[in-house]
Design a protein around this motif. Structure first.
Motif, PDB file in Angstrom:
ATOM      1  N   HIS A  87     -14.479  -7.159  -3.842  1.00 39.86           N
ATOM      2  CA  HIS A  87     -13.399  -6.429  -3.183  1.00 39.86           C
ATOM      3  C   HIS A  87     -12.078  -6.629  -3.922  1.00 39.86           C
ATOM      4  N   ALA A  88     -11.915  -7.782  -4.569  1.00 41.15           N
ATOM      5  CA  ALA A  88     -10.686  -8.025  -5.322  1.00 41.15           C
ATOM      6  C   ALA A  88     -10.542  -7.006  -6.450  1.00 41.15           C
ATOM      7  N   LEU A  89     -11.618  -6.721  -7.142  1.00 36.39           N
ATOM      8  CA  LEU A  89     -11.596  -5.713  -8.199  1.00 36.39           C
ATOM      9  C   LEU A  89     -11.320  -4.325  -7.620  1.00 36.39           C
ATOM     10  N   ALA A  90     -12.014  -3.990  -6.544  1.00 34.12           N
ATOM     11  CA  ALA A  90     -11.830  -2.669  -5.933  1.00 34.12           C
ATOM     12  C   ALA A  90     -10.399  -2.494  -5.414  1.00 34.12           C
ATOM     13  N   TYR A  91      -9.870  -3.506  -4.729  1.00 36.18           N
ATOM     14  CA  TYR A  91      -8.507  -3.417  -4.200  1.00 36.18           C
ATOM     15  C   TYR A  91      -7.471  -3.382  -5.314  1.00 36.18           C
ATOM     16  N   SER A  92      -7.707  -4.127  -6.397  1.00 34.14           N
ATOM     17  CA  SER A  92      -6.753  -4.132  -7.508  1.00 34.14           C
ATOM     18  C   SER A  92      -6.687  -2.761  -8.172  1.00 34.14           C
ATOM     19  N   LEU A  93      -7.835  -2.146  -8.408  1.00 31.07           N
ATOM     20  CA  LEU A  93      -7.845  -0.807  -8.999  1.00 31.07           C
ATOM     21  C   LEU A  93      -7.279   0.228  -8.034  1.00 31.07           C
ATOM     22  N   LEU A  94      -7.523   0.037  -6.748  1.00 30.04           N
ATOM     23  CA  LEU A  94      -6.961   0.912  -5.724  1.00 30.04           C
ATOM     24  C   LEU A  94      -5.435   0.815  -5.721  1.00 30.04           C
ATOM     25  N   ALA A  95      -4.923  -0.403  -5.797  1.00 32.51           N
ATOM     26  CA  ALA A  95      -3.467  -0.609  -5.812  1.00 32.51           C
ATOM     27  C   ALA A  95      -2.854  -0.032  -7.086  1.00 32.51           C
ATOM     28  N   PHE A  96      -3.529  -0.212  -8.215  1.00 32.04           N
ATOM     29  CA  PHE A  96      -3.024   0.346  -9.467  1.00 32.04           C
ATOM     30  C   PHE A  96      -2.937   1.871  -9.381  1.00 32.04           C
ATOM     31  N   GLY A  97      -3.971   2.501  -8.843  1.00 29.10           N
ATOM     32  CA  GLY A  97      -3.947   3.947  -8.692  1.00 29.10           C
ATOM     33  C   GLY A  97      -2.860   4.417  -7.738  1.00 29.10           C
ATOM     34  N   ALA A  98      -2.642   3.659  -6.675  1.00 28.69           N
ATOM     35  CA  ALA A  98      -1.603   4.034  -5.711  1.00 28.69           C
ATOM     36  C   ALA A  98      -0.209   3.897  -6.318  1.00 28.69           C
ATOM     37  N   VAL A  99       0.009   2.835  -7.082  1.00 30.36           N
ATOM     38  CA  VAL A  99       1.308   2.666  -7.734  1.00 30.36           C
ATOM     39  C   VAL A  99       1.519   3.763  -8.773  1.00 30.36           C
ATOM     40  N   ALA A 100       0.461   4.156  -9.459  1.00 33.56           N
ATOM     41  CA  ALA A 100       0.577   5.222 -10.447  1.00 33.56           C
ATOM     42  C   ALA A 100       0.926   6.563  -9.801  1.00 33.56           C
ATOM     43  N   LEU A 101       0.482   6.776  -8.565  1.00 37.30           N
ATOM     44  CA  LEU A 101       0.743   8.044  -7.866  1.00 37.30           C
ATOM     45  C   LEU A 101       2.001   8.030  -7.000  1.00 37.30           C
ATOM     46  N   HIS A 102       2.649   6.878  -6.841  1.00 40.49           N
ATOM     47  CA  HIS A 102       3.642   6.753  -5.774  1.00 40.49           C
ATOM     48  C   HIS A 102       4.829   7.703  -5.898  1.00 40.49           C
ATOM     49  N   ARG A 103       5.307   8.005  -7.071  1.00 47.35           N
ATOM     50  CA  ARG A 103       6.459   8.916  -7.186  1.00 47.35           C
ATOM     51  C   ARG A 103       6.085  10.353  -6.838  1.00 47.35           C
ATOM     52  N   ARG A 104       4.917  10.766  -7.253  1.00 52.25           N
ATOM     53  CA  ARG A 104       4.486  12.134  -7.023  1.00 52.25           C
ATOM     54  C   ARG A 104       4.032  12.358  -5.586  1.00 52.25           C
ATOM     55  N   LEU A 105       3.395  11.355  -5.014  1.00 59.02           N
ATOM     56  CA  LEU A 105       2.754  11.498  -3.712  1.00 59.02           C
ATOM     57  C   LEU A 105       3.750  11.752  -2.584  1.00 59.02           C
ATOM     58  N   LEU A 106       4.922  11.161  -2.676  1.00 58.43           N
ATOM     59  CA  LEU A 106       5.889  11.258  -1.581  1.00 58.43           C
ATOM     60  C   LEU A 106       6.503  12.653  -1.436  1.00 58.43           C
ATOM     61  N   TRP A 107       6.293  13.530  -2.395  1.00 57.24           N
ATOM     62  CA  TRP A 107       6.820  14.878  -2.299  1.00 57.24           C
ATOM     63  C   TRP A 107       5.946  15.787  -1.436  1.00 57.24           C
ATOM     64  N   PHE A 108       4.751  15.364  -1.132  1.00 53.97           N
ATOM     65  CA  PHE A 108       3.801  16.194  -0.398  1.00 53.97           C
ATOM     66  C   PHE A 108       3.862  15.912   1.099  1.00 53.97           C
TER      67      PHE A 108
END
Length: 173
Positions: free
Chosen positions: A82-103
């Protein structure tokens, strides 16, 4: 300047204690001993993604890794699954954070759905690589339920930051 009715509302700064409290509540909900079913949504992953999108400097990949280790220990899973899955999940969320808030919230839910699917797939692949059993096809429902819970999580977790809609002498902002 007066904001138009359709514009998004200004938010107060997020309280770090509230962020920590919501993460601990998500961890406790995942630790409730109701029997882990493959279709159950991962509330901690949902809260982690939410705070990674809204507060990427306060909740990052490191916190996701630590919470993943806690879930691994609690579930008796392979240490790091789960540590690997959550880390990759967090990385993807941080990568999307600027774009995501416009929707809108519905569009945001559709954008985070692939993140939840990828995290679920990573956890299952790691489990299968070490000889674990296939949990069944009902595990496909978990990311869908997590994405469906996104608007509810946004309403609950942003509620303490909402400003008063009409300022007066007691509420100047």
């Amino acid at each position: 300047m007066i904001m138009p009715r359709g514009a998004s509302q200004l938010l107060l700064p997020a309280n770090p204690l509230f962020i920590a409290f919501s993460l601990v509540i998500g961890l406790l909900i995942d630790m409730v001993p109701v029997g882990r079913q493959p279709w159950m949504p991962d509330v901690l992953a949902l809260v982690l993604v939410f705070w990674n999108v809204h507060q990427p400097r306060r909740v990052g990949v490191g916190w996701a890794f630590v919470f993943g280790l806690m879930i691994d220990v609690h579930h008796g899973a392979l240490l790091g699954q789960h540590a690997l899955a959550y880390s990759l999940l967090a990385f993807g969320a941080v990568a999307l954070h600027r774009r995501l808030l416009w929707f809108t919230l519905g569009a945001q839910a559709l954008h985070v759905l692939p993140l939840f699917v990828a995290a679920q797939a990573i956890a299952v692949v790691v489990r299968l690589m070490v000889g674990g059993m296939w949990p069944g096809w009902s595990l496909v429902l978990a990311p869908l339920l997590q994405a469906a819970l996104w608007p509810i999580a946004a309403a609950l977790l942003l509620a303490p930051q909402r400003r008063a809609p009409d300022p007066d002498a007691h509420r100047p902002l």
